[in-house]
Motif scaffolding. Structure first.
Motif, PDB file in Angstrom:
ATOM      1  N   ALA A  18      43.229  -0.182   9.047  1.00 28.10           N
ATOM      2  CA  ALA A  18      44.192   0.878   9.375  1.00 28.10           C
ATOM      3  C   ALA A  18      44.048   2.059   8.420  1.00 28.10           C
ATOM      4  O   ALA A  18      43.950   3.216   8.854  1.00 28.10           O
ATOM      5  CB  ALA A  18      45.617   0.329   9.328  1.00 28.10           C
ATOM      6  N   GLY A 290      49.103  -0.050  10.892  1.00 29.82           N
ATOM      7  CA  GLY A 290      48.397  -1.321  10.714  1.00 29.82           C
ATOM      8  C   GLY A 290      49.389  -2.461  10.632  1.00 29.82           C
ATOM      9  O   GLY A 290      50.560  -2.328  10.997  1.00 29.82           O
ATOM     10  N   THR A 298      45.331  -7.584  15.734  1.00 34.11           N
ATOM     11  CA  THR A 298      43.922  -7.736  15.369  1.00 34.11           C
ATOM     12  C   THR A 298      43.482  -6.558  14.503  1.00 34.11           C
ATOM     13  O   THR A 298      44.174  -5.544  14.394  1.00 34.11           O
ATOM     14  CB  THR A 298      43.031  -7.737  16.620  1.00 34.11           C
ATOM     15  OG1 THR A 298      43.233  -6.474  17.263  1.00 34.11           O
ATOM     16  CG2 THR A 298      43.397  -8.861  17.557  1.00 34.11           C
TER      17      THR A 298
HETATM   18  C1  LIG Z   1      43.943 -14.721   6.733  1.00 34.60           C
HETATM   19  C2  LIG Z   1      43.840 -13.677   7.804  1.00 34.60           C
HETATM   20  C3  LIG Z   1      42.824 -13.778   8.723  1.00 34.60           C
HETATM   21  C4  LIG Z   1      42.707 -12.824   9.731  1.00 34.60           C
HETATM   22  N1  LIG Z   1      41.689 -12.942  10.613  1.00 34.60           N
HETATM   23  C5  LIG Z   1      41.522 -11.989  11.571  1.00 34.60           C
HETATM   24  C6  LIG Z   1      40.427 -12.062  12.455  1.00 34.60           C
HETATM   25  O1  LIG Z   1      39.624 -12.990  12.405  1.00 34.60           O
HETATM   26  N2  LIG Z   1      40.292 -11.080  13.388  1.00 34.60           N
HETATM   27  C7  LIG Z   1      41.184 -10.044  13.457  1.00 34.60           C
HETATM   28  O2  LIG Z   1      41.004  -9.164  14.290  1.00 34.60           O
HETATM   29  N3  LIG Z   1      42.238  -9.970  12.639  1.00 34.60           N
HETATM   30  C8  LIG Z   1      42.426 -10.919  11.690  1.00 34.60           C
HETATM   31  N4  LIG Z   1      43.507 -10.844  10.841  1.00 34.60           N
HETATM   32  C9  LIG Z   1      44.500  -9.770  10.976  1.00 34.60           C
HETATM   33  C10 LIG Z   1      44.292  -8.666   9.931  1.00 34.60           C
HETATM   34  O3  LIG Z   1      45.536  -8.411   9.367  1.00 34.60           O
HETATM   35  C11 LIG Z   1      43.678  -7.472  10.552  1.00 34.60           C
HETATM   36  O4  LIG Z   1      42.378  -7.848  10.908  1.00 34.60           O
HETATM   37  C12 LIG Z   1      43.491  -6.246   9.688  1.00 34.60           C
HETATM   38  O5  LIG Z   1      42.809  -6.563   8.505  1.00 34.60           O
HETATM   39  C13 LIG Z   1      44.759  -5.502   9.387  1.00 34.60           C
HETATM   40  O6  LIG Z   1      44.377  -4.285   8.817  1.00 34.60           O
HETATM   41  P1  LIG Z   1      45.287  -3.454   7.850  1.00 34.60           P
HETATM   42  O7  LIG Z   1      44.489  -2.262   7.508  1.00 34.60           O
HETATM   43  O8  LIG Z   1      46.615  -3.307   8.443  1.00 34.60           O
HETATM   44  O9  LIG Z   1      45.488  -4.377   6.547  1.00 34.60           O
HETATM   45  P2  LIG Z   1      44.509  -5.174   5.573  1.00 34.60           P
HETATM   46  O10 LIG Z   1      43.199  -5.420   6.162  1.00 34.60           O
HETATM   47  O11 LIG Z   1      45.297  -6.349   5.126  1.00 34.60           O
HETATM   48  O12 LIG Z   1      44.324  -4.175   4.333  1.00 34.60           O
HETATM   49  C14 LIG Z   1      45.370  -3.909   3.433  1.00 34.60           C
HETATM   50  C15 LIG Z   1      44.784  -3.430   2.128  1.00 34.60           C
HETATM   51  O13 LIG Z   1      45.842  -2.947   1.309  1.00 34.60           O
HETATM   52  C16 LIG Z   1      45.562  -3.240  -0.020  1.00 34.60           C
HETATM   53  N5  LIG Z   1      46.811  -3.200  -0.774  1.00 34.60           N
HETATM   54  C17 LIG Z   1      47.945  -3.907  -0.578  1.00 34.60           C
HETATM   55  N6  LIG Z   1      48.892  -3.573  -1.476  1.00 34.60           N
HETATM   56  C18 LIG Z   1      48.360  -2.611  -2.261  1.00 34.60           C
HETATM   57  C19 LIG Z   1      48.845  -1.880  -3.382  1.00 34.60           C
HETATM   58  N7  LIG Z   1      50.067  -2.061  -3.855  1.00 34.60           N
HETATM   59  N8  LIG Z   1      48.033  -0.997  -3.981  1.00 34.60           N
HETATM   60  C20 LIG Z   1      46.766  -0.806  -3.515  1.00 34.60           C
HETATM   61  N9  LIG Z   1      46.254  -1.472  -2.455  1.00 34.60           N
HETATM   62  C21 LIG Z   1      47.041  -2.363  -1.828  1.00 34.60           C
HETATM   63  C22 LIG Z   1      44.931  -4.607   0.063  1.00 34.60           C
HETATM   64  O14 LIG Z   1      44.139  -4.867  -1.086  1.00 34.60           O
HETATM   65  C23 LIG Z   1      44.117  -4.533   1.335  1.00 34.60           C
HETATM   66  O15 LIG Z   1      42.783  -4.190   1.070  1.00 34.60           O
HETATM   67  C24 LIG Z   1      43.640 -11.769   9.820  1.00 34.60           C
HETATM   68  C25 LIG Z   1      44.668 -11.685   8.878  1.00 34.60           C
HETATM   69  C26 LIG Z   1      44.776 -12.613   7.876  1.00 34.60           C
HETATM   70  C27 LIG Z   1      45.873 -12.489   6.878  1.00 34.60           C
END
Ligand SMILES: Cc1cc2nc3c(=O)[nH]c(=O)nc-3n(C[C@H](O)[C@H](O)[C@H](O)COP(=O)(O)OP(=O)(O)OC[C@H]3O[C@@H](n4cnc5c(N)ncnc54)[C@H](O)[C@@H]3O)c2cc1C
Ligand SMILES: Cc1cc2nc3c(=O)[nH]c(=O)nc-3n(C[C@H](O)[C@H](O)[C@H](O)COP(=O)(O)OP(=O)(O)OC[C@H]3O[C@@H](n4cnc5c(N)ncnc54)[C@H](O)[C@@H]3O)c2cc1C
Lengths: 412, 479
Positions: A18, A290, A298
């Protein structure tokens, strides 16, 4: 202490799908100073340790593993002119877009015109599930197992029990199998698995017994896990399963600590930030996108959400927004509706998220209703299960002049 | 660190040395006793059967520094609690130990409890805790606006504070070691002989230890040690479990003071308090059990606790839970501390230190030394004393991550840096297992409970723990 101050147009917290998608979009829209901050040593978010396909089909038109996808996202952002700063931990959100950031070189302050929160979700660990037992070594979550194995080549146990049957539980079995582990059982308290068919074939194929109608009662062992005691919810029969580990899977919860400790409004229902259809938080300088918005979508969905909200932040910067003062309607969901996102809608606006997203707490059949005291705005028969996405077009609700809040409930 | 699992700060003498004093047990009491005897000039060996100090009762408590306002009038417990409190206040700055000056309220929720407040106040005054006084519900709610409106009144105890339950005993034993004490881990004393002058203590696997005097600080096993080595025990331990819930850091903003209930005969009751680490703690329960090692939490009890807390502080509803844990009080058939001197046997037992030992330990150590000096040779107190500075884990003081050069943050929820982890391994009494590292750094103790940091932590600690966080799946066992 003399804190260094960094001034930027947009600061993005979290280099997951995201955050990186939003950053790329913002640069493509011509926003000058876009920085993505992540506390980990590498950008990419959760996909960094999802060592399996398919990721990236709609974003990159190819089938990637999680780590490949994570690398592509970072590379794409850097190419677009985004600054990605890793090992930068945001420790405090202050009014108007001021961030306190811990870095190995000392604390700094970032002043951003807009901030996007994209800190994702994590799984609920054993303790927050209030599980009976002592605290032996060998209790983990899917994410922890994945990162141990895919990032470091390590594993915490050999014969774990897998708790839960959301999609991620099946990832757990894949990871275990790739790591040479032998899961001894997969346990689900309900009468069917939470993930969709044909997921149940995976444990079958891997020789892992799938125990439905089975509740985890207690973890056994004082220093190391020695087994679990489980109960059949139909017959009341108890049994002991020997194992040396327990993997708690799913029951995702938004990583919303920063927001909880700040002035921003957190929605108790979703556990994430309280936003309007443009992803805007209760402080107009902050946005969110996100999986921080809700458990759980996903990577691809989070990516698209990030791209959209990135675009709306660019719009907002261009027009020095007037949206802030427009009247908003708040949506309030009632059990068994688990959550609704966005929680606020500015009426009569075009643009923003096209749909309300809903989830339910348990399997339900009934009439889903959105109304206020005087009037029903939306009504439809639904039959659905937990963790299934329900979408309602926001434009269908677009006639509520003067309304302050709407009930979202189910007539069963 | 020697292969024997011993710690001696490089001043070990011969294996045949006869120590002045052997302290059996590295709970908070044993740590404080070892320190006191070292300061008084004794050669001390502390023997602990676990792989780290604080392996028993002292591993889990409410971390309140008690004033003794409610201790039985004229008891040894009262004397030790107040002496311990006083000494802690004298030394904590020298050790860089933290203190959270919360104060406390004993809150009445029923008319019956309200009627008991005057007797609590007068007992406190009898115990010389003079600033204790009754307040109206208006005053209480002004100071604690998040408390339920159904509170009827309270007794204010301005002197009750919160401390770091692990760094303080660690600092006592660290000071003992810096000034010459030896520590043996994995040393469960199983038998021993006394020849009228010297004890030879034996364990199943380690070398014998000789000492002229023994102090039994074996906590939950104190009665068994007396039985095994003296042939009898004046008391028997009846473990009393206390379960706790730790709420997310966001909850700690909901209260200022420690909220105590009106106590019953059996227990001080369910407490709500901020912790030194910035969380909100709820508990403990009081459950009798036979098992002396198993401190398990039960879903049912924890849910009951939560309901009680939400009745007291309604906005706790929906607040995320960070952790649950349980501790075992070394209770006995009597409320009083069970301290016995065996002059013919060169032996003192400090048993049944039930629910105030964290506070009382320094005072109890001084009391035991006083008893010892009536029975044994005169010692010459140290003239130059080394005092360790403890790493700060308290949320309200400067943490390591706020200072540059920490390399990386390993545990994100508790903001534990790589520098802190390295220091925990390099310290005078290093971490030897995950629990030891948790107590020294807080790694994995936050809301994600190691979802984010397991991988990095397993990598950083590989081959440094007795039980590694990772296992070998190649088929062969570890060397
Ligand atoms: C164990 C697990 C397995 C998953 N497997 C799948 C899968 O196989 N396929 C799929 O499509 N989806 C999967 N998901 C769903 C997953 O959440 C999404 O794929 C996607 O990664 C969400 O994206 P995002 O950018 O919202 O958050 P994230 O990918 O979680 O990224 C968030 C980022 O924020 C950073 N962060 C958090 N707090 C702070 C802070 N205070 N300061 C600085 N940085 C910070 C973290 O280090 C992280 O890098 C899975 C989720 C989990 C938890
Ligand atoms: C739920 C709870 C809440 C509490 N709250 C507070 C509070 O708020 N404030 C306060 O002041 N106090 C509090 N206490 C009390 C305090 O924790 C105890 O009084 C204290 O920990 C007792 O310490 P100890 O050293 O006597 O026993 P222990 O900590 O049990 O130490 C004994 C040690 O001896 C070792 N041992 C046993 N047998 C042998 C052997 N044969 N050979 C070698 N080693 C051996 C054990 O491994 C153990 O480490 C609380 C206690 C509990 C359980």
């Amino acid at each position: 202490m003399n804190k260094k101050i960094m001034q930027v147009d947009v600061a993005i917290i979290g280099a997951g799908p995201a955050g990186l998608a939003a950053a790329t979009r913002l640069r493509q829209r011509g926003v000058d100073q876009v920085v993505v901050l992540d506390r980990e040593a590498e950008g990419g978010g959760i996909p960094r340790h999802c060592g399996h396909p398919p990721f990236g089909m709609r974003e990159f038109y190819s089938v990637l593993t999680g780590p490949q996808y994570a690398k592509r996202l970072v590379a794409q952002a850097i190419t677009a002119g985004v600054r990605v700063l890793t090992r930068h931990t945001i420790t405090r959100l202050l009014k108007g877009g001021e961030l306190e950031v811990a870095t190995p070189d000392g604390l700094i302050t970032i002043m951003a015109k807009r901030v996007l929160i994209a800190t994702g979700v994590r799984e609920t660990p054993r303790s927050a599930r209030l599980v009976t037992g002592a605290r032996p070594l060998g209790i983990t979550t899917t994410g922890a197992l994945q990162s141990m194995f895919y990032l470091k080549g390590l594993v915490p146990f050999k014969r774990p029990v897998v708790i839960g049957t959301e999609l991620v539980a099946f990832s757990s079995i894949m990871t275990a199998s790739n790591a040479g582990l032998e899961p001894v059982a997969m346990i689900e308290s309900g009468s069917r698995i939470t993930a969709r068919h044909p997921c149940e074939l995976l444990p079958l194929f891997k020789g892992v017994p799938l125990l439905l109608n089975t509740e985890l009662e207690e973890i056994l062992g004082v220093t190391k896990v020695e087994g679990v005691s489980v109960k059949n919810t139909k017959t009341g029969e108890r049994r002991l399963i020997e194992c040396d580990g327990v993997i708690f899977t799913g029951q995702f919860t938004p990583e919303s600590t920063l927001a909880r400790m700040s002035h921003l409004k957190v929605d108790p229902a979703s556990g994430g930030l309280h936003i309007n259809q443009f992803g805007r938080c209760s402080d107009p300088a902050y946005f969110a996108a996100g999986n921080i918005l809700r458990p759980v979508e996903t990577a691809g969905w989070s990516y698209r959400e990030g791209r959209s909200v990135g675009g709306w932040i660019a719009d907002d910067l261009e027009r020095a927004s007037s949206l802030i003062h427009d009247p908003e309607v708040t949506l309030i969901c009632e059990d068994p509706i688990k959550l609704v996102v966005p929680q606020r809608i500015i009426s009569g606006q075009s643009g923003g998220f096209t749909h309300l997203q809903l989830r339910v707490c348990r399997p339900v059949t009934g009439e889903l209703i959105i109304e206020n005291d005087d009037k029903t705005f939306w009504q439809k028969k639904i039959s659905t299960l937990p963790e299934r996405r329900i979408l309602i077009p926001i434009t269908d609700l677009d006639y509520f002049e003067g309304t302050k809040s709407l009930r979202v409930y189910l007539k069963e | 660190m020697s292969s024997e699992g011993g710690i001696n700060n490089g001043c070990s003498r011969s294996d045949h040395e006869v120590f002045d004093v052997a302290v059996v047990g590295g709970g908070v009491v044993g740590c404080a006793v070892a320190r006191r005897f070292v300061l008084e000039g004794a050669r001390v060996a502390l023997l602990e059967k676990g792989e780290d100090i604080l392996s028993g009762a002292s591993k889990a408590n409410s971390a309140i520094l008690h004033t003794g306002f409610d201790a039985p009038v004229g008891s040894l417990e009262l004397e030790c609690v107040q002496a311990g409190y006083k000494e802690y206040m004298e030394i904590f700055k020298d050790f860089d130990l933290p203190i959270l000056k919360t104060s406390a309220f004993v809150v009445a929720w029923t008319q019956e409890q309200l009627a008991r407040l005057p007797s609590i106040e007068s007992q406190a005054h009898q115990n010389n805790v003079d600033n204790v006084h009754i307040v109206t519900s208006d005053t209480l709610l002004k100071r604690e606006p998040n408390l339920s409106r159904s509170a009827l009144g309270a007794v204010s105890i301005p002197g009750e504070f919160v401390i770091d339950p692990w760094s303080s005993p660690l600092s006592y034993l660290t000071q003992a070691v810096l000034n010459g004490a030896e520590v043996r881990f994995g040393y469960g004393v199983s038998s021993g002989q006394f020849d009228g002058e010297t004890w030879v203590l034996k364990s199943a696997t380690k070398k014998d230890i000789s000492a002229r005097f023994v102090i039994n600080c074996a906590g939950l096993y104190g009665d068994q040690l007396d039985e095994a080595l003296l042939g009898r025990s004046e008391f028997s331990i009846k473990p009393r479990k206390g379960q706790f819930v730790v709420y997310d850091k966001a909850a700690s903003a909901l209260l200022n003071a420690i909220i105590l209930p009106v106590p019953t005969e059996r227990t001080k009751g369910i407490v709500l308090t901020r912790t030194i680490f910035g969380n909100l703690l709820l508990g403990p329960t009081a459950e009798e059990q036979d098992d002396r090692a198993l401190a398990s939490v039960s879903k049912k009890e924890v849910e009951l606790l939560k309901n009680q807390a939400e009745a007291m502080v309604p906005c706790l509803k929906g607040m995320p839970v960070t952790a649950t844990y349980a501790g075992l009080r070394p209770a006995s058939e009597s409320k009083e501390y069970r301290v016995f001197e065996y002059e013919q046997k060169n032996w003192i037992t400090a048993g049944g230190i039930r629910s105030t030992g964290l506070t009382a330990s320094l005072g109890l150590a001084a009391h035991i030394y006083k008893q010892y000096s009536k029975m044994a040779n005169f010692l010459v107190p140290l003239t130059s004393v080394k005092t360790p500075k403890m790493p700060n884990l308290a949320e309200h003081k400067q943490r390591d991550w706020m200072q540059k050069g920490y390399e990386e943050i390993v545990c994100h929820c508790e903001m534990v840096t790589k520098r802190e982890i390295d220091n925990a391994f390099a310290s005078v009494i290093p971490a030897r297992d995950l629990s030891g590292l948790k107590r020294r750094t807080r790694a994995t103790m936050g809301r994600c409970q190691s979802f984010y940091c397991s991988a990095r932590l397993a990598e950083l600690t590989k081959d440094r723990f007795i039980d590694d966080l990772s296992v070998d799946v190649s088929g062969e066992e570890h060397e």
